[in-house]
Enzyme design. Structure first.
Site, PDB file in Angstrom:
ATOM      1  N   ARG A  47       0.845  -1.205   0.000  1.00  0.00           N
ATOM      2  CA  ARG A  47       0.000   0.000   0.000  1.00  0.00           C
ATOM      3  C   ARG A  47       0.877   1.250   0.000  1.00  0.00           C
ATOM      4  NH1 ARG A  47      -1.576   1.748   4.615  1.00  0.00           N
ATOM      5  NH2 ARG A  47      -2.265  -0.249   5.451  1.00  0.00           N
ATOM      6  N   TYR A  99     -17.413  17.484 -14.017  1.00  0.00           N
ATOM      7  CA  TYR A  99     -17.879  16.107 -13.992  1.00  0.00           C
ATOM      8  C   TYR A  99     -18.848  15.914 -12.811  1.00  0.00           C
ATOM      9  CZ  TYR A  99     -17.904  11.117 -13.180  1.00  0.00           C
ATOM     10  OH  TYR A  99     -18.322   9.842 -12.939  1.00  0.00           O
ATOM     11  N   ASP A 172      -7.953  19.326 -12.955  1.00  0.00           N
ATOM     12  CA  ASP A 172      -8.332  18.019 -13.494  1.00  0.00           C
ATOM     13  C   ASP A 172      -7.955  18.039 -14.974  1.00  0.00           C
ATOM     14  OD1 ASP A 172      -9.668  15.847 -14.656  1.00  0.00           O
ATOM     15  OD2 ASP A 172     -11.224  15.861 -13.119  1.00  0.00           O
ATOM     16  N   LYS A 197      -9.549   7.226 -18.522  1.00  0.00           N
ATOM     17  CA  LYS A 197      -9.915   7.822 -19.805  1.00  0.00           C
ATOM     18  C   LYS A 197      -8.750   7.720 -20.801  1.00  0.00           C
ATOM     19  CE  LYS A 197     -13.859   8.455 -17.882  1.00  0.00           C
ATOM     20  NZ  LYS A 197     -13.764   8.804 -16.517  1.00  0.00           N
TER      21      LYS A 197
END
Ligand SMILES: Cc1ncc(COP(=O)(O)O)c(C=O)c1O
Length: 386
Positions: A47, A99, A172, A197
């Site tokens: 992690r 978004y 973003d 994306k």
């Protein structure tokens, strides 16, 4: 390597001198043996740091001209990790058009922790100034171009304003990717991506990426990334690296196709408006050209008659009616009822995300085939409404 195309194609290819593997291996291990007490190979628990993810993170930080990269399980996980920088009473200035999932995260989750936002046209300095709350406002979150209306923000100007107010500027950069736009070079502090994306590019991996500038922010995000734990697994890190290798080719083709199709739509009698910054008629065209070296492969358009939407979505064949963007396959979305359904109707209507709006993520198929598909769907819809 001087050019971004070379850096993309070569991601991970020089990172495993022991075997010479050209495609960097997938290290699935979650635990790493310590040579002895007080010693570490650099990896302790996956992690915190994991070899395949590390190669991706370092390469991507370089592509965005940042200091540190963090791969997350999704774009939303990346945004949540960034939002954990803020505390109760903090306030954010956020792009008016954005978004729907980001809006939902802020309005339905962050507000419960006392973090609030004002939604403004981030290209309008007067609007930013009037919503700025001394002592509480901590950051500006910008999408440029925005999803879905493609509003463009002058990043250099806003980052300079934000710096004077001691605010963090978060961008973003999902729609343009570092191949076309690098916000950290323009004075911004954090870049976030839905890597699901264009970066992944094949509609087959969910991922998010954060890149930070400066030691202090990099350390804070490293702490949150590890503490929250929404990290990207080794298989998906590898898939993302494989996708990135062809980013340059794909973005050029996406851009080429989107320009051709947006021009075709602009002249179609059933279409009232096309929102794409590559078109000279777009209000953000000049800023976009100045701060980015190209245009995204996604745009939106409005039909004159909302009744044509349902039959068009039923008749498209090559283009899939599906809600994502940035993959090699063309997808069409109806934002008002899909990606942006969580934004209240009055706000959507104010911004212009109404029931006549369609969003088109143009893939890398031949543009003539895509135009033929649109033409037959438009004709079929018109015939049904007669
Ligand atoms: C601009 C933008 N940011 C963030 C996200 C969220 O990313 P993900 O779906 O990978 O969680 C999306 C998803 O559509 C998006 O379009």
């Amino acid at each position: 390597m001087k050019h971004i195309e070379s850096r993309l194609a070569q991601i991970g290819s020089l990172e495993d001198p022991q075997t010479g593997a050209v495609s960097y291996p997938i290290y699935q291990s979650t635990a790493f043996r310590h040579p002895k007490l007080g010693q570490s190979t650099g990896f302790d628990y996956a992690r915190t740091k994991s070899p395949t993810r590390k190669v991706l993170e370092e390469a991507f930080a370089g592509l965005e001209s940042g200091d540190a990269g963090f791969a997350c399980s999704t774009g939303m996980a990346a945004l949540q990790t960034i939002f954990a920088l803020f505390s109760s009473g903090d306030h954010l200035l956020v792009s008016l058009d954005l978004y729907g999932g980001t809006y939902r995260l802020i309005e339905q989750i962050m507000t419960r922790f006392g973090v609030t936002a004002s939604y403004v046209d981030t290209n309008d300095l007067d609007a930013l100034e009037s919503h700025f709350r001394p002592g509480s406002t901590k950051a500006v979150l910008i999408e440029t171009p925005t999803n879905p209306l493609m509003m463009v923000t002058d990043l250099e100007r806003v980052a300079a304003w934000a710096k004077k107010k001691d605010l963090i500027t978060i961008v973003d950069n999902t729609l343009l990717t570092p191949f076309f736009q690098r916000p950290l070079e323009l004075g911004c502090d954090i870049v976030v991506h839905s890597a699901t994306k264009y970066l992944g590019g094949h509609n087959d991996v969910l991922a998010g990426l954060i890149v930070t500038k400066g030691e202090e922010l990099s350390q804070k995000i490293a702490f949150l990334h590890n503490s929250i734990g929404a990290v990207l697994g080794p298989q998906d890190s590898w898939l993302l690296m494989r996708g990135l290798k062809t980013l340059a080719l794909r973005m050029e083709r996406h851009q080429h196709n989107a320009l051709k199709i947006s021009q075709w739509l602009s002249e179609h009698p059933m279409v009232s408006e096309v929102f794409y910054p590559a078109l000279p008629s777009h209000p953000g065209h000049d800023i976009q050209n100045r701060q980015s070296s190209g245009n995204t492969g996604i745009f939106s358009f409005k039909m004159k008659d909302a009744r044509t939407i349902e039959p068009i979505l039923r008749h498209i064949k090559l283009i899939a009616f599906a809600e994502s963007l940035g993959g090699v396959e063309s997808l069409m979305t109806y934002p008002a009822v899909q990606t942006h359904a969580d934004i209240p109707k009055d706000i959507r209507d104010k911004v212009g995300v109404d029931e006549t709006l369609l969003r088109f993520s143009v893939g890398i198929e031949h543009s003539d085939d895509l135009i033929d598909d649109l033409a037959q769907a438009f004709d079929a819809a018109a015939a049904e409404l007669k």
